[in-house]
Write a protein that holds these residues in place. Structure first.
Motif, PDB file in Angstrom:
ATOM      1  N   UNK A 147       0.840  -1.206   0.000  1.00 35.23           N
ATOM      2  CA  UNK A 147       0.000   0.000   0.000  1.00 35.23           C
ATOM      3  C   UNK A 147       0.870   1.250   0.000  1.00 35.23           C
ATOM      4  N   UNK A 148       2.015   1.121  -0.633  1.00 36.12           N
ATOM      5  CA  UNK A 148       2.962   2.223  -0.798  1.00 36.12           C
ATOM      6  C   UNK A 148       3.699   1.968  -2.100  1.00 36.12           C
ATOM      7  N   UNK A 149       4.312   3.001  -2.675  1.00 40.65           N
ATOM      8  CA  UNK A 149       4.998   2.787  -3.951  1.00 40.65           C
ATOM      9  C   UNK A 149       6.204   3.712  -4.082  1.00 40.65           C
ATOM     10  N   UNK A 150       7.320   3.145  -4.443  1.00 40.55           N
ATOM     11  CA  UNK A 150       8.548   3.907  -4.594  1.00 40.55           C
ATOM     12  C   UNK A 150       8.463   4.780  -5.850  1.00 40.55           C
ATOM     13  N   UNK A 151       8.596   6.102  -5.653  1.00 38.80           N
ATOM     14  CA  UNK A 151       8.660   7.026  -6.772  1.00 38.80           C
ATOM     15  C   UNK A 151       7.347   7.315  -7.468  1.00 38.80           C
ATOM     16  N   UNK A 152       6.250   6.745  -6.991  1.00 40.98           N
ATOM     17  CA  UNK A 152       4.950   6.966  -7.601  1.00 40.98           C
ATOM     18  C   UNK A 152       4.028   7.770  -6.701  1.00 40.98           C
ATOM     19  N   UNK A 153       2.725   7.583  -6.880  1.00 41.20           N
ATOM     20  CA  UNK A 153       1.709   8.279  -6.087  1.00 41.20           C
ATOM     21  C   UNK A 153       1.120   7.290  -5.083  1.00 41.20           C
ATOM     22  N   UNK A 154       1.270   7.572  -3.802  1.00 40.44           N
ATOM     23  CA  UNK A 154       0.538   6.819  -2.791  1.00 40.44           C
ATOM     24  C   UNK A 154      -0.754   7.561  -2.500  1.00 40.44           C
ATOM     25  N   UNK A 155      -1.861   6.929  -2.841  1.00 41.29           N
ATOM     26  CA  UNK A 155      -3.182   7.511  -2.584  1.00 41.29           C
ATOM     27  C   UNK A 155      -3.626   7.070  -1.198  1.00 41.29           C
ATOM     28  N   UNK A 156      -3.811   8.016  -0.308  1.00 38.31           N
ATOM     29  CA  UNK A 156      -4.208   7.720   1.069  1.00 38.31           C
ATOM     30  C   UNK A 156      -5.658   8.126   1.294  1.00 38.31           C
ATOM     31  N   UNK A 157      -6.406   7.244   1.946  1.00 39.05           N
ATOM     32  CA  UNK A 157      -7.803   7.530   2.271  1.00 39.05           C
ATOM     33  C   UNK A 157      -7.958   8.277   3.598  1.00 39.05           C
ATOM     34  N   UNK A 158      -6.893   8.878   4.116  1.00 39.00           N
ATOM     35  CA  UNK A 158      -6.903   9.457   5.459  1.00 39.00           C
ATOM     36  C   UNK A 158      -8.012  10.478   5.664  1.00 39.00           C
ATOM     37  N   UNK A 159      -8.461  11.135   4.585  1.00 39.45           N
ATOM     38  CA  UNK A 159      -9.508  12.153   4.710  1.00 39.45           C
ATOM     39  C   UNK A 159     -10.887  11.631   4.321  1.00 39.45           C
ATOM     40  N   UNK A 160     -11.015  10.329   4.134  1.00 46.29           N
ATOM     41  CA  UNK A 160     -12.309   9.735   3.777  1.00 46.29           C
ATOM     42  C   UNK A 160     -12.687   8.740   4.868  1.00 46.29           C
ATOM     43  N   UNK A 161     -13.411   9.210   5.878  1.00 42.76           N
ATOM     44  CA  UNK A 161     -13.655   8.434   7.090  1.00 42.76           C
ATOM     45  C   UNK A 161     -15.138   8.394   7.479  1.00 42.76           C
ATOM     46  N   UNK A 162     -16.000   8.419   6.495  1.00 48.81           N
ATOM     47  CA  UNK A 162     -17.438   8.360   6.797  1.00 48.81           C
ATOM     48  C   UNK A 162     -17.807   6.993   7.383  1.00 48.81           C
ATOM     49  N   UNK A 163     -18.657   7.019   8.412  1.00 46.23           N
ATOM     50  CA  UNK A 163     -19.332   5.835   8.930  1.00 46.23           C
ATOM     51  C   UNK A 163     -20.780   6.256   9.137  1.00 46.23           C
TER      52      UNK A 163
END
Length: 541
Positions: A147-163
């Motif tokens: 869930x990480x990538x060297x030299x690319x784009x890591x897309x994080x869901x940290x701001x998407x937390x709906x329940x």
């Protein structure tokens, strides 16, 4: 709301309409003439934020494509949506991965979207620039690049937390920025839960797509079996709702097929009543002289689990100061102590016993103590039919191999045996089934997971060799004794394991056909290369 934001909101409606047109049609899901630039513009993307055309070879520098992609995402979604290596928050983000190996990966940037549409933009920008990406929900995988990538784009869901609980209290919508403990905390006030993970800090996204075993799985099935709707960003940037009746083949594939078909931005899953938010559970630890009784108790419970599907367990075989120990974790969805089906354990004196009636979210938090953050980690697993003498032989082999490792800083080997019971499997055919090659008629299986921790990167090769050799020996003995199953449970697999080869030829072919249908350019096989792909192990041995 800005003009661009209004256009973004409108585009969601347009995308939904487009999805409705695709439903039931025979023409390709992604037409041959598909144009990512035009798709971005059609959904309101700011033309000034489009990535520049690739420079000529004489001007092209290493990483220009990902720098262009990161700049485009920042222009489109705002400065606070993108982190780069010159920012303190970037280092804090990479340091927060569960395994140290994942934290050592350095992406070109970290993108933190707030909506499905922003994720759609990211997929299309990746296609335009050919900048690879990874997607992080909880980040609890044990190997780099999952869930990480060297030299690319890591897309994080940290701001998407709906329940969000539905008005009829039958389902709950969960965005994948949540870890399971956060979901359990939010649902406690409703005296309800969902079928997800068990440890507090495990992410909601990856666990669900790989299966997902929960405290109440005996009564309700795996996490993937309880999802009634996925919101999915496809390779062409289309945002679709995937259900048993809308894209039913894709619905089947997402339930156990991992990250191979798109980016799930929301799960709608069944809400399970849990009066008082209470369950019974905890740990009972037994010394080596009690191992024969533990073998008996484990096999008795697994074999008879359908008689009381409210209960569950695993046994962790490990060491403490050189002493061999069996740490039996057990629980029941009925908040009453000492279920009768655990009679083999109830009658066996333990050197430590933490079992008690407690809130589910409190129990989930307690389980995190066995999974500290920031260590070097390696997982792998095999599966087999349940047999008492075979279980005994597996533990003997584990201890024989583990004691030979010396001089490795912080070396802590664990072998965990936990079942997928016939009661759990009985829920798998619901809503069209899932992609896992399991059938209750074939009886229960045990997942044997090797979970190894250590601290020094200089010991990586030694520990990986130990793990791979031990796993091969366990597998060989299992075949020789006639209890082998090909299935590898994705959520515990190592980077050296070909998970989908164990799904069976028919299921694997079906998964590949679905992938080609919805992703003809194979974006999620090539531009999102991490975790387990359909064509082999993440890393060759």
């Amino acid at each position: 709301m800005s003009c661009v934001s209004q256009m973004f909101t409108l585009s969601i409606t347009l995308l939904a309409a487009a999805a409705a047109q695709v439903l039931g049609q025979e023409f390709p899901f992604e037409p041959a003439e598909f144009n990512a630039t035009q798709a971005l513009l059609n959904q309101g993307f700011d033309p000034d934020a489009l990535p520049p055309a690739a420079p000529g070879n004489s001007q092209r520098s290493v990483g220009w494509n990902c720098r262009a992609a990161c700049t485009s995402l920042r222009l489109a979604s705002g400065d606070d949506s993108v982190l780069t290596s010159d920012e303190t928050e970037y280092d804090s983000f990479t340091a927060a991965y569960w395994s140290a190996q994942q934290g050592e990966v350095n992406p070109a940037c970290i993108f933190q979207p707030t909506s499905s549409l922003e994720i759609s933009n990211a997929v299309l920008i990746s296609r335009l620039t050919q900048c690879p990406f990874a997607v992080k929900s909880g980040g609890h995988a044990a190997f780099p690049g999952a869930s990480s990538i060297e030299g690319g784009i890591t897309v994080s869901f940290a701001k998407m937390k709906k329940v969000q609980v539905s008005g009829d209290r039958k389902t709950v919508a969960i965005e994948p920025g949540n870890v399971w403990g956060e979901v359990f905390d939010r649902l406690a006030e409703h005296e309800a839960t969902v079928i997800g993970g068990r440890m507090y800090t495990v992410g909601t996204g990856g666990l669900t797509l790989g299966g997902g075993i929960h405290f109440l799985s005996g009564q309700n099935g795996l996490a993937c079996d309880n999802v009634v709707k996925f919101t999915l960003v496809t390779a062409r940037g289309l945002i679709v709702e995937v259900t048993p009746t809308q894209f039913p083949d894709l619905f089947w594939a997402l339930r156990g097929g991992g990250n191979n078909f798109g980016i799930v931005t929301e799960f709608e899953t069944k809400l399970i009543p849990l009066p008082g938010n209470l369950i019974w559970g905890g740990t009972r630890i037994y010394p080596e002289p009690s191992f024969p009784a533990v073998y008996d108790a484990y096999t008795h419970w697994v074999t008879n689990a359908p008689s009381d599907p409210s209960v569950g367990q695993w046994v962790a075989w490990t060491f403490n100061n050189g002493m061999k120990l069996a740490s039996a974790e057990m629980w029941s969805g009925n908040p009453v102590a000492d279920p009768a089906i655990f009679s083999g354990y109830n009658d066996l004196p333990a050197v430590q016993d933490t079992t008690k009636v407690r809130p589910l979210n409190e129990y989930s938090t307690a389980l995190n103590n066995s999974n500290p953050f920031g260590l070097r980690e390696m997982f792998s697993d095999i599966t087999f039919r349940v047999d008492r003498e075979h279980l005994k032989r597996m533990t003997e082999i584990f201890y024989e191999e583990a004691v030979q490792i010396t001089g490795v800083d912080g070396f802590h080997p664990v072998m965990i045996t936990q079942p997928i019971t016939a009661a759990m499997m009985s829920h798998m055919p619901e809503n069209g089934g899932n992609a896992l090659p399991l059938d209750a008629a074939d009886g229960p299986i045990t997942i044997l997971q090797l979970a190894t921790m250590w601290t020094n990167p200089h010991d990586d090769a030694t520990v990986e060799a130990y793990n791979n050799n031990l796993l091969a020996r366990l597998k060989e003995e299992t075949r020789a004794m006639g209890f082998d199953r090909d299935f590898i449970y994705m959520n515990y697999a190592s980077k050296y394991q070909d998970v989908f080869a164990g799904y069976g030829a028919e299921n694997l072919q079906k998964l590949k056909e679905i992938s080609q249908k919805y992703d003809p350019k194979q974006v999620f096989q090539t531009l999102q290369p991490g975790f387990f792909k359909l064509d082999g192990a993440p890393v060759g041995t």
